[in-house]
Write a protein that holds these residues in place. Structure first.
Motif, PDB file in Angstrom:
ATOM      1  N   HIS A  64       0.618  -1.271  -0.126  1.00 16.57           N
ATOM      2  CA  HIS A  64      -0.192   0.060  -0.058  1.00 16.57           C
ATOM      3  C   HIS A  64       0.880   1.230  -0.098  1.00 16.57           C
ATOM      4  O   HIS A  64       1.694   1.279   0.930  1.00 16.57           O
ATOM      5  CB  HIS A  64      -0.664   0.259   1.257  1.00 16.57           C
ATOM      6  CG  HIS A  64      -2.098  -0.660   1.014  1.00 16.57           C
ATOM      7  ND1 HIS A  64      -2.878  -1.440   0.133  1.00 16.57           N
ATOM      8  CD2 HIS A  64      -2.750  -0.766   2.009  1.00 16.57           C
ATOM      9  CE1 HIS A  64      -3.755  -2.502   0.626  1.00 16.57           C
ATOM     10  NE2 HIS A  64      -3.745  -2.442   1.464  1.00 16.57           N
ATOM     11  N   HIS A  69      -3.738   4.708   0.782  1.00 16.86           N
ATOM     12  CA  HIS A  69      -4.467   4.597   1.254  1.00 16.86           C
ATOM     13  C   HIS A  69      -4.951   4.678   2.980  1.00 16.86           C
ATOM     14  O   HIS A  69      -5.098   3.854   3.983  1.00 16.86           O
ATOM     15  CB  HIS A  69      -3.549   2.850   1.365  1.00 16.86           C
ATOM     16  CG  HIS A  69      -4.116   2.020   0.143  1.00 16.86           C
ATOM     17  ND1 HIS A  69      -4.832   1.270  -0.038  1.00 16.86           N
ATOM     18  CD2 HIS A  69      -2.747   2.191  -0.575  1.00 16.86           C
ATOM     19  CE1 HIS A  69      -4.890   0.862  -1.272  1.00 16.86           C
ATOM     20  NE2 HIS A  69      -3.827   1.102  -1.970  1.00 16.86           N
ATOM     21  N   HIS A  71      -2.673   5.345   5.411  1.00 14.92           N
ATOM     22  CA  HIS A  71      -1.688   5.471   6.201  1.00 14.92           C
ATOM     23  C   HIS A  71      -1.965   6.142   8.142  1.00 14.92           C
ATOM     24  O   HIS A  71      -1.288   7.029   7.179  1.00 14.92           O
ATOM     25  CB  HIS A  71      -0.489   4.905   6.130  1.00 14.92           C
ATOM     26  CG  HIS A  71       0.633   3.968   6.683  1.00 14.92           C
ATOM     27  ND1 HIS A  71       1.823   4.487   7.733  1.00 14.92           N
ATOM     28  CD2 HIS A  71      -0.096   3.173   7.697  1.00 14.92           C
ATOM     29  CE1 HIS A  71       2.586   3.338   8.132  1.00 14.92           C
ATOM     30  NE2 HIS A  71       0.925   3.001   8.508  1.00 14.92           N
ATOM     31  N   ARG A  95      -9.064   2.859   2.496  1.00  9.73           N
ATOM     32  CA  ARG A  95      -9.428   2.158   4.032  1.00  9.73           C
ATOM     33  C   ARG A  95     -10.579   0.914   3.539  1.00  9.73           C
ATOM     34  O   ARG A  95      -9.930  -0.174   4.675  1.00  9.73           O
ATOM     35  CB  ARG A  95      -9.233   3.013   5.149  1.00  9.73           C
ATOM     36  CG  ARG A  95      -8.559   4.271   4.406  1.00  9.73           C
ATOM     37  CD  ARG A  95      -7.433   5.151   5.967  1.00  9.73           C
ATOM     38  NE  ARG A  95      -7.495   4.659   6.952  1.00  9.73           N
ATOM     39  CZ  ARG A  95      -7.052   4.580   7.692  1.00  9.73           C
ATOM     40  NH1 ARG A  95      -7.167   5.995   7.908  1.00  9.73           N
ATOM     41  NH2 ARG A  95      -6.675   3.970   9.159  1.00  9.73           N
ATOM     42  N   ASP A  98      -9.759  -2.248   1.696  1.00 13.80           N
ATOM     43  CA  ASP A  98      -9.230  -2.825   2.602  1.00 13.80           C
ATOM     44  C   ASP A  98      -9.200  -3.880   3.389  1.00 13.80           C
ATOM     45  O   ASP A  98      -9.085  -4.833   3.305  1.00 13.80           O
ATOM     46  CB  ASP A  98      -7.316  -1.546   2.460  1.00 13.80           C
ATOM     47  CG  ASP A  98      -6.919  -0.784   1.311  1.00 13.80           C
ATOM     48  OD1 ASP A  98      -7.158  -1.165   0.232  1.00 13.80           O
ATOM     49  OD2 ASP A  98      -6.340  -0.015   2.029  1.00 13.80           O
ATOM     50  N   GLU A  99      -9.860  -2.855   4.583  1.00 17.90           N
ATOM     51  CA  GLU A  99     -10.769  -3.335   5.575  1.00 17.90           C
ATOM     52  C   GLU A  99     -11.618  -5.130   5.044  1.00 17.90           C
ATOM     53  O   GLU A  99     -11.099  -6.180   5.979  1.00 17.90           O
ATOM     54  CB  GLU A  99     -10.690  -2.937   6.704  1.00 17.90           C
ATOM     55  CG  GLU A  99      -9.633  -1.562   6.816  1.00 17.90           C
ATOM     56  CD  GLU A  99     -10.993  -0.981   8.039  1.00 17.90           C
ATOM     57  OE1 GLU A  99     -11.609  -0.600   8.132  1.00 17.90           O
ATOM     58  OE2 GLU A  99      -9.985   0.288   8.112  1.00 17.90           O
TER      59      GLU A  99
END
Length: 148
Positions: A64, A69, A71, A95, A98-99
């Motif tokens: 990522h 994304h 961070h 996000r 991604d989760e």
């Protein structure tokens, strides 16, 4: 603050942002290859289409970019001034996606290794990455702040 580029130039700049074969992804691939760890690219058919997949180990690796994304490092926390509402919403959706992908993979019995762009330059990154892939532990996130 206004955009220094014309709409056409901005569109060209954004089109040039790569989604695969990025510099961080190539660095991860080099490290794994040097350690003798085989992988496949693309993750077709898997939730979130991981960047690298090790079918036999049941390991999926996502590489990522910190900004894209969201961070929690300095680069990822940077808030765009132009069109801030759009970018905040987009990064939030990234996000959440991604989760959801990581949760779906874990539910299917895969281990998920998330490599953050900021972690690649951190001392000992290669050793932590190889250990994360070879280890049978649960999901791992490797960033500059992690001390695994």
């Amino acid at each position: 603050m206004t955009d220094p580029f014309t709409p056409e130039k901005r569109s060209a700049v954004m089109r040039a942002v790569k989604g695969r074969d990025t510099t961080p992804e190539l660095a991860v691939r080099r490290i794994l290859r040097a350690a003798g760890i085989g992988y496949r690219l693309g993750g077709r058919g898997l939730p979130g289409r991981p960047d690298l997949v090790m079918q036999g180990r049941r390991v999926a690796i996502f590489v990522h970019g910190c900004f894209w994304h969201g961070h929690d490092c300095a680069r990822g926390a940077r808030a765009p001034k132009a069109n801030a509402d759009y970018w905040t919403a987009k990064i939030g959706r990234n996000r959440a996606r991604d989760e959801a992908a990581a949760a779906a993979l874990e539910a299917a019995g895969w281990r998920v290794v998330t490599v953050w762009e900021c972690g690649i330059r951190a001392p000992g990154f290669a050793d932590r990455l190889v250990a994360a892939v070879r280890d049978q532990a649960a999901a791992v996130s490797i960033s500059a702040a992690s001390s695994d």
